[in-house]
Scaffold this active site. Structure first.
Site, PDB file in Angstrom:
ATOM      1  N   HIS A 422       0.876  -1.320  -0.131  1.00  9.78           N
ATOM      2  CA  HIS A 422       0.028  -0.018   0.064  1.00  9.78           C
ATOM      3  C   HIS A 422       0.967   1.333   0.033  1.00  9.78           C
ATOM      4  CE1 HIS A 422      -2.369   3.378   1.919  1.00  9.78           C
ATOM      5  NE2 HIS A 422      -3.308   2.726   1.280  1.00  9.78           N
ATOM      6  N   CYS A 798      -2.977  -1.847 -15.957  1.00  7.71           N
ATOM      7  CA  CYS A 798      -2.948  -0.687 -15.074  1.00  7.71           C
ATOM      8  C   CYS A 798      -2.305  -0.969 -13.805  1.00  7.71           C
ATOM      9  CB  CYS A 798      -4.310  -0.295 -15.068  1.00  7.71           C
ATOM     10  SG  CYS A 798      -5.430  -1.297 -14.065  1.00  7.71           S
TER      11      CYS A 798
END
Length: 849
Positions: A422, A798
């Protein structure tokens, strides 16, 4: 013959004799005054290491009756290194006596002493410390050096130039083929069997009276790339002595200087010739070169020329300048810049001349450099930013709750995590320096301190610096260089766009991200992660109210509060992108990510919702999953709690209508995450189509949109043919697809991935570089099956791999339409795509050249 005199027409080749030999031939062809030079090929040097010596008598005969020569390495690529040069070969008692008469005793002593020291250390393998004590070229020092050599070797110092040269050539050849040298050059990218050439050159002494000496000159600043004369000249010196510390010796400036004599004033003819030779190197060798020269009794000799050492910032400016002046083509200018080197231009960097005190090393997750005070949570980061102070957010690992703190910080350091954790993904999107997985650190949350492996402790407020390109953390502040996005960078990127043949979009979640995407000329947004829009306090509370709602109507009431906020977000994104495509991913993460974890946070939530703490704890416990990233998230959440996707679809379409009235028509792309089955797409598509119809009726406006899927599960890739029948596009989310294919948590991979790569289990971290064999096969399969079912299907990736040159090659070969990556990686992707498109041109050009 095993050696070749370098002449304009001699058969000298870079691949056989090395770059230095070939460069010297080019200098000779340009009529520069290069001393007589002989080249030994790679094969000849290899033979020397095995005892097969060339005809040294014939070689030395070229240099006259009392030869004085130097030997220098000539590898195929100068960056591969090689043994150090040895000067004054041929010095002996007789030559010393002759030079004493012609040049003076001090000069003759200096030449002889220097050679004895080099020979003793590099050939005799004697202790350098003992021989370096003879620094003054006095008769006593010379005598002592000869006696020490005899004492250590139990033999007289060799007087025969042929014997001297033979031993030096043998020593240099064997040093090149030794294990240590081989490992060092392989670390620099050289093949294991890389060859070494040697050049034997007549000495230009430079130790005579008055202005005799040696120096180096270049005509460009190696840090900035701007045109300027730089270098150094030292009287009564040889080789590259001028670059050593010589404050107490006879230094001459190159150009006019109030501090002392200059070559420009004292030796104007030599200075004019140096300028001429520098320009010849630039225009004829098509490169900015550093020239090594000697002036002996006012006669100029050019000993060598090497490519100017430069920063990547300077490299861009130099390449663009050469192309603008018609010296090289635009294609070559683009190919001269390695795509990954652009990171140095896009972010702040530490000044390489500044000292650093490293206390930790982790994974280089997002490039750039940052200095600031340590903070241990998002609130502290926001508070410090509000006071105008720079901070570095230090966490065990980050979560969505930390987003605001990440925005406020100048850099991020985490103890755990990998290249797609993250912290890493968000930092790259924000352009923040980030180091993750610094496992040698321990974080004491109660005492609020960071403990390094060496025992040093850092508390909140202490200043540290991090380098996200190297993965290092330093104690204290380090001086920084700002980003360089000037005219040279913009020109280079414009040329790259002319040549590339695959699209490049940006992953952008917020208006600032979108502005960065526009700044770096992205061709649209390839991934907008809408969950990042829910982090602000007012939105987070509404989101939590929705999570705690027991009925659909109650959920809609909470989501109605979020609708105008989402609509405004999307409207601003559309306006910033000015008609370029914007691909919006519907809500993806599990709901538990929006709930507090600690007891204090749960108490605050209970107070905000006016609920008993026990009820809040019970609901939070009920939402916990054994593996939430494989649980109720993405399309699964959209189907079980459809009100979320309904609200988002309405916000997208209402924003489409609003933005289209203000500027260019908008055709939004709505992406469904984490699909695995055709039926999932059918169900979501039906609801989205219904919302679109409602908005058209309510607004009296017509619009179009494209609906597609994010392929993140192996099953979606395998069943792509079925799914593609209901999709306008497929975007492969390679972060999760890699995670699911390997059965490996991307947040935990950093703990052992370095060891796996070191032992050859994996060639590279699959979260850092796309696994072309495993994950790549799924991409290829999904692309082929999807296109077979829907010929108009748009294909892209992506995931964070989208910014890697190797991944772009894969996508281009597989027929993908575009790649999407973090905004600050867009220029790297654009340049990498141009390199790939120019590969055929480069091969043809090399054949012609």
């Amino acid at each position: 013959m095993t050696f070749t005199e370098i002449t304009p027409t001699a058969a000298i080749e870079n691949a056989r004799h090395g770059g230095r030999a070939k460069c010297l031939q080019r200098l000779i062809r340009l009529d520069m005054p290069v001393p007589l030079t002989v080249a030994l090929s790679f094969d000849a040097v290899h033979g020397i290491s095995a005892g097969d010596m060339p005809d040294l008598g014939a070689m030395l005969a070229l240099f006259g009756s009392d030869p004085l020569v130097s030997v220098r390495p000539s590898s195929e690529d100068p960056d591969w290194g090689g043994p150090g040069a040895i000067l004054n070969i041929g010095m002996n008692d007789a030559v010393h006596a002759r030079l004493t008469k012609s040049h003076g005793e001090t000069a003759a002593n200096a030449l002889y002493l220097r050679f004895i020291q080099s020979y003793a250390v590099h050939v005799g393998r004697l202790d350098p410390d003992e021989f370096e004590t003879f620094s003054t070229p006095s008769p006593d020092a010379l005598r002592a050096a000869l006696e020490l050599y005899e004492e250590e070797t139990e033999s007289y110092f060799p007087q025969d130039p042929k014997e001297q040269l033979a031993e030096i050539l043998r020593s240099m050849a064997r040093a090149w083929e030794g294990t240590t040298a081989r490992l060092l050059r392989q670390a620099k990218g050289a093949p294991a069997d890389a060859g070494l050439g040697l050049v034997v050159q007549k000495m230009a002494l430079g130790v005579g009276q008055n202005t005799c000496g040696s120096g180096v000159i270049q005509f460009v600043n190696g840090q900035t790339g701007r045109r300027e004369i730089r270098g150094r000249y030292l009287c009564k010196s040889q080789g590259r002595d001028a670059l050593t510390d010589a404050e107490d010796r006879d230094v001459m400036y190159l150009t006019k200087d109030r501090r002392g004599r200059s070559i420009e004033e004292v030796l104007p003819e030599n200075f004019a010739n140096l300028l001429k030779y520098g320009e010849l190197c630039r225009t004829r060798l098509r490169e900015e070169m550093e020239i090594e020269f000697t002036i002996d009794n006012e006669e100029l000799f050019i000993l060598d020329a090497v490519r100017v050492q430069r920063s990547e910032r300077a490299n861009v400016r130099i390449a663009v300048s050469l192309a603008n002046d018609g010296i090289i083509s635009r294609e070559e200018a683009v190919l001269r810049i390695p795509p990954r080197a652009l990171s140095e231009l896009l972010h702040s960097q530490f000044d390489p001349s500044d000292k650093r005190d490293r206390f930790a090393q982790g994974i280089a997750a997002s490039p750039g450099a940052a200095t600031g005070k340590i903070v241990f949570n998002a609130r502290a980061a926001q508070a410090m930013a509000a006071q105008g102070e720079n901070c570095v957010l230090v966490r065990s690992e980050t979560s969505p709750e930390d987003i605001r703190g990440m925005h406020a910080a100048k850099g991020i350091l985490t103890v755990r995590g990998g290249i797609t954790s993250h912290a890493a993904v968000i930092a790259r999107g924000l352009g923040l320096p980030c180091v993750v997985g610094a496992q040698d650190l321990s974080l004491d949350k109660k005492q609020r301190k960071l403990i390094a492996k060496d025992g040093r402790e850092f508390v909140e407020g202490d200043v540290i610096s991090i380098d996200g390109a190297l993965g290092f953390a330093y104690a204290g502040a380090v001086n920084m260089l700002p980003p360089e996005l000037g005219e040279g960078f913009q020109t280079l990127m414009a040329w790259a766009d002319e040549f590339r043949d695959i699209g490049v979009r940006a992953n952008a979640d917020t208006p600032p991200d979108a502005r960065n995407a526009r700044m770096f000329a992205a061709e649209g947004i390839g991934l907008c992660r809408t969950e990042h829009m829910f982090i602000d306090d007012d939105r987070l509370l509404a989101m939590r109210e929705m999570i705690f709602a027991d009925h659909a109507n109650d959920r809609r009431t909470a989501l109605d509060r979020l609708l105008p906020m989402q609509r405004d977000d999307f409207t601003e994104l559309f306006e910033i992108m000015q008609g370029l495509p914007v691909c919006i991913r519907l809500f993806d993460p599990p709901l538990h990510e929006f709930l507090p974890h600690g007891r204090e946070g749960l108490r605050e939530l209970a107070e905000a919702l006016d609920l008993p703490l026990r009820d809040v704890e019970r609901r939070v416990d009920g939402l916990r999953e054994f593996n939430p990233m494989l649980g109720m998230r993405g399309v699964r959440l959209g189907i079980t709690v459809p009100e979320i996707y309904d609200m988002q679809a309405r916000a997208i379409f209402e924003a489409t209508v609003a933005a289209s009235k203000l500027g260019d028509p908008v055709v939004p792309e709505v992406m469904i995450p984490l699909v695995s089955a055709k039926r999932e797409v059918e169900m979501v598509k039906a609801r989205v189509d219904a919302v679109a119809a409602e908005v058209r009726i309510e607004t009296g406006s017509d619009f179009t949109y494209r609906l597609g899927v994010m392929v993140e599960t192996p099953r979606a890739a395998l069943r792509a043919g079925e799914i593609a029948q209901h999709a306008a596009f497929m975007s492969f989310g390679t972060n999760d697809l890699t995670q699911m294919t390997y059965g490996l948590s991307r947040d935990d991979a950093g703990r052992f991935m370095g060891e796996y790569v070191a032992q050859g289990v994996y060639e590279e971290d699959p979260f850092h570089m796309l696994d072309a064999d495993g994950v790549g096969e799924l991409l290829q399969m999904g692309a082929t099956r999807g296109r077979d079912a829907n010929h108009d299907l748009t294909l892209s990736i992506c995931g964070e791999h989208g910014g890697n040159p190797e991944s772009i090659r894969f996508c281009r070969d597989a027929g993908f339409d575009y790649v999407s990556c973090s905004p600050f990686r867009v220029p790297i992707a654009r340049l990498a795509a141009a390199h790939l498109a120019l590969e055929g041109w480069a091969e043809e050009y090399r054949l012609i050249d």
